[in-house]
Enzyme design. Structure first.
Site, short mmCIF file in Angstrom:
data_model
loop_
_atom_site.label_atom_id
_atom_site.label_comp_id
_atom_site.label_asym_id
_atom_site.label_seq_id
_atom_site.Cartn_x
_atom_site.Cartn_y
_atom_site.Cartn_z
N LYS A 75 1.22 -1.21 -0.14
CA LYS A 75 -0.09 -0.34 0.03
C LYS A 75 0.63 1.39 -0.01
O LYS A 75 1.16 2.06 -0.04
CB LYS A 75 -0.61 0.00 1.45
CG LYS A 75 -2.07 1.26 1.07
CD LYS A 75 -2.48 0.69 2.44
CE LYS A 75 -3.11 2.66 3.07
NZ LYS A 75 -4.38 2.60 3.72
N GLU A 129 10.57 -4.53 4.42
CA GLU A 129 10.34 -6.04 4.82
C GLU A 129 10.04 -6.19 3.07
O GLU A 129 11.26 -6.99 2.03
CB GLU A 129 9.50 -6.82 5.25
CG GLU A 129 9.80 -7.34 6.37
CD GLU A 129 9.06 -5.95 6.97
OE1 GLU A 129 8.96 -4.43 6.36
OE2 GLU A 129 8.55 -6.62 8.41
N GLY A 187 -4.99 -1.27 4.69
CA GLY A 187 -3.89 -2.81 4.38
C GLY A 187 -4.83 -4.16 4.46
O GLY A 187 -4.34 -4.79 4.13
N ARG A 188 -5.80 -4.75 6.01
CA ARG A 188 -6.18 -5.95 6.10
C ARG A 188 -7.57 -5.59 5.47
O ARG A 188 -8.08 -6.44 6.04
CB ARG A 188 -5.78 -5.74 7.89
CG ARG A 188 -6.18 -4.64 8.02
CD ARG A 188 -6.74 -4.79 9.41
NE ARG A 188 -6.16 -3.85 10.94
CZ ARG A 188 -6.19 -2.69 10.95
NH1 ARG A 188 -4.53 -2.43 10.39
NH2 ARG A 188 -6.54 -1.39 11.50
N GLU A 232 -4.85 -6.67 14.45
CA GLU A 232 -4.21 -5.47 14.58
C GLU A 232 -5.35 -4.02 14.67
O GLU A 232 -5.65 -2.87 14.49
CB GLU A 232 -3.69 -5.77 12.87
CG GLU A 232 -2.62 -4.17 12.76
CD GLU A 232 -2.24 -4.42 11.43
OE1 GLU A 232 -2.32 -3.88 9.78
OE2 GLU A 232 -1.15 -4.95 11.44
N HIS A 244 -5.80 -33.08 17.56
CA HIS A 244 -4.68 -33.94 17.51
C HIS A 244 -3.76 -33.49 17.67
O HIS A 244 -2.28 -33.39 17.81
CB HIS A 244 -4.03 -34.39 15.95
CG HIS A 244 -5.02 -35.71 16.11
ND1 HIS A 244 -5.55 -36.88 16.32
CD2 HIS A 244 -6.15 -35.39 14.63
CE1 HIS A 244 -5.99 -37.25 15.91
NE2 HIS A 244 -7.11 -36.89 14.75
N LYS A 303 9.49 -0.74 14.67
CA LYS A 303 10.15 -0.57 12.60
C LYS A 303 11.16 0.12 12.76
O LYS A 303 12.47 0.48 12.44
CB LYS A 303 9.09 0.20 11.15
CG LYS A 303 7.97 -0.79 11.54
CD LYS A 303 6.73 -0.30 10.00
CE LYS A 303 5.91 -0.86 9.90
NZ LYS A 303 4.47 -0.29 9.62
O1 F6P Z 1 3.44 -2.98 9.76
C1 F6P Z 1 1.83 -3.07 9.49
C2 F6P Z 1 1.50 -2.72 7.93
O2 F6P Z 1 1.10 -1.43 7.71
C3 F6P Z 1 -0.01 -3.06 7.84
O3 F6P Z 1 -1.34 -2.48 8.56
C4 F6P Z 1 0.30 -3.73 6.46
O4 F6P Z 1 -0.75 -4.72 6.28
C5 F6P Z 1 1.41 -4.13 6.28
O5 F6P Z 1 2.34 -3.37 7.35
C6 F6P Z 1 2.11 -3.53 4.65
O6 F6P Z 1 2.05 -2.50 4.64
P1 F6P Z 1 2.01 -2.29 3.16
O7 F6P Z 1 1.28 -2.99 2.24
O8 F6P Z 1 1.65 -1.20 3.75
O9 F6P Z 1 3.27 -2.44 2.86
#
Ligand code: F6P
Length: 523
Positions: free
Chosen positions: A208, A214, A265-266, A351, A382, A491
């Site tokens: 987003k 990452e 995002g979620r 979240e 199990h 972060k």
């Molecule tokens: O670190 C949390 C977050 O902001 C989530 O809410 C989001 O889904 C995820 O990181 C990834 O964010 P992005 O889509 O901006 O890379």
């Protein structure tokens, strides 16, 4: 908008009284014995989902009080504000409109459609973007040279599409393989890169913000690998799914699919973030997925609160969390394709509602998000069901089962369904045994969600149901379910620690981090 905090309503006090008088000792077995119509009173249909809530520790009077709580906290007004496009994400001053992504285009012949007129232009943009994305998805499906689609994204940019592609595996176009790389741990990307070839791979960089460390690290490494392995034509082999189109272009990606800051995002699987799913199941399947979710939106908007499934589930969550004091909920999808459904729900619920202050920033005197966890059945049976049946904590369980399977292997589905029903039965009924070790106390609550089949429409409806139930409990708790400040501190610190791993500088660090840093730097 008038939102009253739940603990300041008359209904809250009445619920406390009800809990002390009948709630604490409530026994579902006695409730069934006393009321032969209990199943009817506590089960209902919603679009694509039948729900049995009757094995929960709730009676009609308590549900009535919970509905009064919803009214007194302004749930319906809050819900309507979301659907009116108001900036209900107050800490970021953003509207919350993921539901608009699954709203059909306006039909000029039908002026009384449910989308507010002032959003007509935005809805038009949504459909223009969706159409472009679906054209791209169809082109990728038709392109036999592309065999591997690698989604690089994390959190909402991974969990939704990954969960859905796995869930709809039976609908995925043969000949296409889907890979999801989320972790900054290079082992994950490396394992995928070992399997794919540059000329037959499409990388989707899903973020987003297009700043998540990452994802940016994985995308850089994928690009470097692509070029080093003889790949040409980045424009054809990389696409970006983002609200930050400028950053994607700066990264060197020209094929971009955008969305908007009013999609959390979620909550973004319905947007361009859903592109892997659209490639997997095609434009028609993706539209069915959206339509299933839209049907649930309409149910949430229009059904009376007492027959509104997201409302009933969300209120039950409040009853369990704040009155019974249950701190977790286990989800048990009895369908192996729903293997990432629990992980998806963890982000959605924890979240969204893992907050300790109200929307005004004041510390709350009551608990909010439960811990959500689980595994597909029968595997969980199990592993940890021992604790669900005989452990010292009561954990409400939410089963999901599917009536008709997509395979014809004899016997399997019958056994699978029998296990789901039997576990719910065992949790509730228990079994008396004088010896102690073999005694099951029973009265352990569960909810049973039943789909006719697992397909794009029913999956869409199931996910929208979960989104709205999280809205309901968050709204009653008076929190902002749409920000996530709690992930920021880690972060920032990670950047600082990364620099210290290079330099070895431990100045000002706490003793533990300094000790670990030194150990990691030892030759
Ligand atoms: O670190 C949390 C977050 O902001 C989530 O809410 C989001 O889904 C995820 O990181 C990834 O964010 P992005 O889509 O901006 O890379």
């Amino acid at each position: 908008m008038n939102r009253t905090r739940c603990d300041r309503t008359p209904a809250w006090g009445q619920l406390q009284t009800a809990f002390e008088s009948t709630g604490r000792a409530f026994d579902v077995r006695h409730a069934f014995a006393a009321d032969p119509a209990r199943f009817e009173a506590f089960s209902q249909s919603a679009p694509h989902v039948f729900a049995d809530l009757s094995k929960n520790r709730i009676d009609v009077a308590t549900e009535q009080l919970l509905l009064e709580l919803a009214q007194q906290t302004g749930l319906a007004v809050h819900r309507d504000a979301m659907f009116a496009g108001e900036a209900i994400n107050t800490t970021e001053q953003r509207a919350v409109m993921h539901w608009l992504l699954r709203t059909p285009p306006l039909d000029p012949a039908m002026p009384a459609q449910s989308v507010h007129r002032h959003m007509a232009e935005t809805l038009h943009e949504v459909h223009t973007t969706l159409d472009a994305m679906l054209v791209f998805a169809e082109a990728m499906r038709a392109d036999g040279r592309i065999t591997d689609i690698v989604n690089i994204g994390i959190g909402g940019s991974d969990l939704g599409p990954q969960m859905a592609v796995l869930a709809l595996d039976e609908f995925v176009l043969p000949g296409k393989r889907f890979h999801f790389v989320s972790n900054v741990d290079g082992h994950e990307l490396n394992a995928v890169l070992r399997k794919v070839k540059p000329e037959s791979t499409l990388f989707l960089v899903a973020s987003k913000t297009f700043t998540t460390i990452e994802t940016m690290t994985n995308a850089q490494s994928a690009k470097a690998w692509f070029e080093a392995s003889g790949g040409t034509d980045i424009a054809r082999h990389f696409a970006a799914l983002t609200t930050n189109v400028a950053a994607a272009r700066a990264f060197g990606i020209s094929a971009t699919f955008g969305f908007w800051d009013w999609v959390g995002g979620r909550y973004s699987v319905w947007s361009a973030i859903g592109l892997p799913l659209a490639i997997a199941i095609g434009a028609r399947g993706f539209k069915e997925f959206l339509a299933g979710a839209h049907a649930m939106d309409e149910h949430f908007r229009n059904a009376p609160l007492g027959h509104n499934l997201p409302v009933r589930l969300g209120l039950l969550d409040v009853w369990y969390r704040n009155f019974h004091g249950f701190t977790s909920r286990s989800v048990a999808p009895y369908h192996s394709a729903l293997k990432r459904y629990p992980a998806y729900l963890q982000q959605l619920e924890m979240e969204s509602n893992g907050k300790r202050v109200d929307a005004g920033g004041t510390t709350l005197p009551y608990g909010t998000s439960p811990v959500v966890w689980g595994e597909p059945g029968t595997n969980g049976q199990h592993a940890y069901f021992q604790m669900l049946h005989q452990g010292s904590d009561v954990v409400p369980v939410e089963f999901v089962a599917v009536k008709t399977p997509k395979h014809d292997l004899p016997g399997h589905h019958r056994l699978l369904l029998a296990n789901a029903l039997a576990q719910a039965q065992a949790l509730m009924l228990g079994k008396a045994d004088a010896g102690g070790h073999k005694h099951f106390a029973g009265n352990r609550p569960s909810t049973f969600l039943l789909l006719d089949e697992l397909g794009p429409a029913s999956l869409g409806a199931l996910i929208a149901l979960q989104e709205h139930r999280v809205f309901v409990s968050g709204s009653v708790w008076g929190i902002n379910s749409f920000d996530q400040w709690g992930v920021e501190l880690g972060k920032v610190l990670a950047k600082d620690v990364a620099a210290r791993l290079d330099s070895g500088d431990a100045t000002g660090l706490d003793g533990s981090t300094a000790g670990l840093l030194a150990r990691l730097r030892q030759p």
